[in-house]
Enzyme design. Structure first.
Site, PDB file in Angstrom:
ATOM      1  N   GLY A   1       0.837  -1.198   0.000  1.00  0.00           N
ATOM      2  CA  GLY A   1       0.000   0.000   0.000  1.00  0.00           C
ATOM      3  C   GLY A   1       0.868   1.242   0.000  1.00  0.00           C
TER       4      GLY A   1
ATOM      5  N   THR B   1       3.199   4.476   1.126  1.00  0.00           N
ATOM      6  CA  THR B   1       4.378   4.627   1.985  1.00  0.00           C
ATOM      7  C   THR B   1       3.963   5.159   3.354  1.00  0.00           C
ATOM      8  OG1 THR B   1       5.841   4.885   0.096  1.00  0.00           O
ATOM      9  CG2 THR B   1       6.597   5.850   2.160  1.00  0.00           C
TER      10      THR B   1
ATOM     11  N   GLU C   1       5.677  -3.344   0.636  1.00  0.00           N
ATOM     12  CA  GLU C   1       5.654  -3.059  -0.819  1.00  0.00           C
ATOM     13  C   GLU C   1       4.906  -1.742  -0.957  1.00  0.00           C
ATOM     14  OE1 GLU C   1       7.092  -4.738  -3.116  1.00  0.00           O
ATOM     15  OE2 GLU C   1       7.369  -6.765  -2.364  1.00  0.00           O
TER      16      GLU C   1
ATOM     17  N   CYS D   1       1.439   0.719  -8.885  1.00  0.00           N
ATOM     18  CA  CYS D   1       2.564   1.193  -8.068  1.00  0.00           C
ATOM     19  C   CYS D   1       3.817   1.379  -8.919  1.00  0.00           C
ATOM     20  CB  CYS D   1       2.840   0.215  -6.939  1.00  0.00           C
ATOM     21  SG  CYS D   1       3.103  -1.459  -7.536  1.00  0.00           S
TER      22      CYS D   1
ATOM     23  N   GLU E   1       2.940  10.416  -6.219  1.00  0.00           N
ATOM     24  CA  GLU E   1       2.333   9.451  -7.145  1.00  0.00           C
ATOM     25  C   GLU E   1       1.080  10.068  -7.756  1.00  0.00           C
ATOM     26  OE1 GLU E   1       1.747   6.064  -4.410  1.00  0.00           O
ATOM     27  OE2 GLU E   1       2.434   4.842  -6.071  1.00  0.00           O
TER      28      GLU E   1
HETATM   29  P1  NAD Z   1      -3.341   2.560   1.450  1.00  0.00           P
HETATM   30  O1  NAD Z   1      -2.005   2.580   2.114  1.00  0.00           O
HETATM   31  O2  NAD Z   1      -4.261   3.675   1.709  1.00  0.00           O
HETATM   32  O3  NAD Z   1      -4.140   1.240   1.842  1.00  0.00           O
HETATM   33  C1  NAD Z   1      -3.552  -0.043   1.711  1.00  0.00           C
HETATM   34  C2  NAD Z   1      -4.145  -0.951   2.751  1.00  0.00           C
HETATM   35  O4  NAD Z   1      -3.811  -0.428   4.036  1.00  0.00           O
HETATM   36  C3  NAD Z   1      -5.671  -1.052   2.709  1.00  0.00           C
HETATM   37  O5  NAD Z   1      -6.045  -2.359   3.017  1.00  0.00           O
HETATM   38  C4  NAD Z   1      -6.100  -0.103   3.816  1.00  0.00           C
HETATM   39  O6  NAD Z   1      -7.337  -0.457   4.386  1.00  0.00           O
HETATM   40  C5  NAD Z   1      -4.990  -0.316   4.825  1.00  0.00           C
HETATM   41  N1  NAD Z   1      -4.809   0.783   5.769  1.00  0.00           N
HETATM   42  C6  NAD Z   1      -5.015   2.098   5.580  1.00  0.00           C
HETATM   43  N2  NAD Z   1      -4.760   2.773   6.718  1.00  0.00           N
HETATM   44  C7  NAD Z   1      -4.372   1.859   7.634  1.00  0.00           C
HETATM   45  C8  NAD Z   1      -3.966   1.934   8.997  1.00  0.00           C
HETATM   46  N3  NAD Z   1      -3.912   3.093   9.648  1.00  0.00           N
HETATM   47  N4  NAD Z   1      -3.625   0.794   9.621  1.00  0.00           N
HETATM   48  C9  NAD Z   1      -3.684  -0.389   8.979  1.00  0.00           C
HETATM   49  N5  NAD Z   1      -4.062  -0.532   7.698  1.00  0.00           N
HETATM   50  C10 NAD Z   1      -4.394   0.580   7.029  1.00  0.00           C
HETATM   51  O7  NAD Z   1      -3.037   2.368  -0.105  1.00  0.00           O
HETATM   52  P2  NAD Z   1      -4.092   2.218  -1.283  1.00  0.00           P
HETATM   53  O8  NAD Z   1      -4.617   3.575  -1.592  1.00  0.00           O
HETATM   54  O9  NAD Z   1      -5.049   1.116  -1.001  1.00  0.00           O
HETATM   55  O10 NAD Z   1      -3.170   1.683  -2.473  1.00  0.00           O
HETATM   56  C11 NAD Z   1      -2.408   2.512  -3.269  1.00  0.00           C
HETATM   57  C12 NAD Z   1      -0.971   2.544  -2.789  1.00  0.00           C
HETATM   58  O11 NAD Z   1      -0.464   1.219  -2.755  1.00  0.00           O
HETATM   59  C13 NAD Z   1      -0.083   3.311  -3.731  1.00  0.00           C
HETATM   60  O12 NAD Z   1       0.822   4.083  -2.992  1.00  0.00           O
HETATM   61  C14 NAD Z   1       0.628   2.195  -4.490  1.00  0.00           C
HETATM   62  O13 NAD Z   1       1.851   2.595  -5.048  1.00  0.00           O
HETATM   63  C15 NAD Z   1       0.793   1.166  -3.427  1.00  0.00           C
HETATM   64  N6  NAD Z   1       1.014  -0.162  -3.995  1.00  0.00           N
HETATM   65  C16 NAD Z   1       2.248  -0.704  -3.932  1.00  0.00           C
HETATM   66  C17 NAD Z   1       2.498  -1.952  -4.512  1.00  0.00           C
HETATM   67  C18 NAD Z   1       3.873  -2.561  -4.457  1.00  0.00           C
HETATM   68  O14 NAD Z   1       4.002  -3.754  -4.760  1.00  0.00           O
HETATM   69  N7  NAD Z   1       4.916  -1.816  -4.124  1.00  0.00           N
HETATM   70  C19 NAD Z   1       1.457  -2.658  -5.146  1.00  0.00           C
HETATM   71  C20 NAD Z   1       0.198  -2.066  -5.190  1.00  0.00           C
HETATM   72  C21 NAD Z   1      -0.019  -0.820  -4.609  1.00  0.00           C
END
Ligand code: NAD
Length: 469
Positions: A223, A225, A245, A279, A372
């Site tokens: 998710g 950073t 990741e 990502c 991003e």
């Molecule tokens: P996000 O960080 O908002 O959410 C990711 C996950 O974290 C979700 O399940 C969300 O419910 C959970 N989450 C959010 N806040 C939380 C907290 N306080 N405590 C615990 N869990 C929490 O990211 P997103 O908007 O869902 O996804 C997009 C991001 O993910 C982008 O930055 C993208 O680059 C990244 N991403 C990275 C990869 C990789 O392999 N490097 C792959 C896919 C997406």
């Protein structure tokens, strides 16, 4: 369609539910169980109870179950594809690609599960003989994003192949594809407690349990950073092994000696994949000044023909995931234009759809070059020398992936080494494979998922054993 949580082999709820929306129409498509802290603890306890038996099962038997799961997934590919498009919005062809990538990855991970090994070596002390073993860590918590709602949860099944048990919290926007994986796991008799899925609307509390509970040995998070850093801090209190990741700000460099047609094809395919919500998607297009006008002309010709709409129609781009994502793209574009970027192509934006935009004369000072975009915007920067291009490409605190096009072999080797990223694409943007280590440098992550060695080793503890002779 499964809408309850899956804990200890049972479909359960606690009376509370939340709405999952179709990103295209904004209409509700399902109500899913909204779990809380206490339910997360139940999931972890179930995974803990199931661990000893699953870990002790011969790897080949675990592997056979996962291969059966992959076979069933392949048989149901059309149904799973539709579910994925419904909750995430991507066009059906892309959704099918994601499901089939998952089928292949799961088979491969299952097979790698039979090949986890340590090593022996000549011990310098002749009175001793030593070896090392890899053993499954225990309970793994996985938290996953909405952009690949089937594939990213599926990747965490590497934990199962290694002999660990898993508690997965999918993204609140897209929990259905992860629940569909739990459904498949039940059908192939993966024992209760081995794989648990706990959806919830507000991730903070459940996330805290998953990152800090004493029975959890490892966290794997995909998710942003920002959230990754937060979980790393939480997990530190229990010294949890952590794989992160995270986000990217990936550059693509097109040198003056590139095959321009090939470069444009590769660049635009990746840029518009998943409506720019990848990502490892391209955030910054660095183009040599001598070919930049030609690049822009050809790019606009192609982008003009792209279509946007419901993922169930034959379109190039589906909707962005939600209004917030659209607002972020709009604000980055507005800020760039206010600071001197020129919009060389855009078309009227309709509702939740975000049509392609091409911006030129972007500069590293703009927010669009730091954050991003996660949307279908081609942001173009000009450079004059190789050194300048490398410096611009590396001028970011992210380091997930980088791409470049050049027909000069020496330059290819030089630049590939100089780029600060976990993955580098040379004359290609199609870089992902379950067989290659995937992960980020700098603030794009810690550890690797996928890859012959890394995919399973990161779910194992390493133990050295010495025998006195
Ligand atoms: P996000 O960080 O908002 O959410 C990711 C996950 O974290 C979700 O399940 C969300 O419910 C959970 N989450 C959010 N806040 C939380 C907290 N306080 N405590 C615990 N869990 C929490 O990211 P997103 O908007 O869902 O996804 C997009 C991001 O993910 C982008 O930055 C993208 O680059 C990244 N991403 C990275 C990869 C990789 O392999 N490097 C792959 C896919 C997406």
């Amino acid at each position: 369609m499964k809408t309850k949580a899956y804990i200890n082999g049972k479909w359960v709820g606690n009376g509370k539910t939340f709405a999952v929306l179709d990103p295209f129409s904004g209409k509700q498509i399902a109500r899913v169980s909204d779990l809380g802290k206490a339910d997360a603890v139940k999931g972890i306890e179930a995974a803990h109870k199931a661990f000893p038996k699953w870990a002790a099962m011969p790897a080949i038997e675990r592997s056979a179950k996962l291969v059966r799961m992959a076979d069933l997934m392949e048989k149901r590919a059309d149904q799973l594809t539709k579910l994925l498009t419904l909750e995430q919005g991507k066009p059906l062809t892309e959704a099918k690609g994601e499901i089939l990538l998952g089928v292949h990855a799961l088979k491969w991970l299952a097979e790698e599960g039979c090949r986890v090994h340590g090593y022996t070596q000549c011990d310098p002390d002749l009175n001793r003989s030593s070896l090392s073993l890899r053993q499954p860590m225990g309970v793994v918590s996985a938290i996953t994003p909405w952009n690949f709602p089937s594939y990213v949860p599926l990747k965490s099944l590497a934990a199962l192949a290694a002999g660990c048990t898993l508690v997965l919290k999918p993204a609140e926007d897209t929990p259905l594809s992860a629940l569909a994986l739990a459904d498949l796991s039940e059908e192939v008799d993966i024992p209760p407690g081995v794989f648990n899925v706990i959806p919830c609307k507000h991730p903070k509390e459940v996330g805290e349990v998953l990152a800090t509970h004493p029975l959890v040995s490892k966290i794997t998070f995909t998710g942003s950073t920002e959230v990754g850093k937060h979980l790393l801090k939480l997990g530190a209190s229990g010294v949890k092994k952590t794989t992160l990741e995270l986000g990217g700000n990936c550059p693509l460099i097109i040198f003056e000696d590139a095959d321009l047609e090939k470069a444009i094809q590769g660049a635009l395919t990746l840029k518009f994949w998943n409506c720019g919500q990848c990502c490892n998607g391209i955030n910054r297009f660095l183009v040599h000044t001598s070919i930049c006008d030609a690049f822009i002309k050809k790019c606009v010709q192609k982008v003009k023909k792209m279509t946007c709409g419901s993922g169930f129609e034959p379109v190039d781009l589906g909707p962005l995931i939600h209004e917030k994502a659209k607002k972020k793209v709009d604000s980055l574009v507005r800020e760039a234009v206010a600071h001197g970027a020129q919009e060389v192509f855009s078309s009227p934006q309709k509702g939740r759809l975000c049509a392609p935009i091409v911006l030129e004369n972007c500069t590293p000072k703009m927010r669009i070059s730091r954050e991003e975009i996660f949307g279908p915007v081609v942001a173009i920067y000009r450079f004059r020398t190789e050194a300048e291009a490398i410096s611009m490409a590396n001028d970011t605190h992210y380091g997930l992936a980088a791409y470049f096009y050049s027909e000069n072999l020496n330059r290819c080797l030089r630049v590939a080494k100089a780029l600060e990223a976990g993955t580098v694409g040379v004359n290609t943007t199609g870089v992902y494979s379950i067989t290659l280590p995937f992960g980020g440098w700098k603030e794009s992550g810690i550890g690797r998922e996928a890859g012959i060695v890394e995919s399973l080793n990161d779910y194992c503890e390493l133990k050295a054993i010495s025998f006195g002779l």
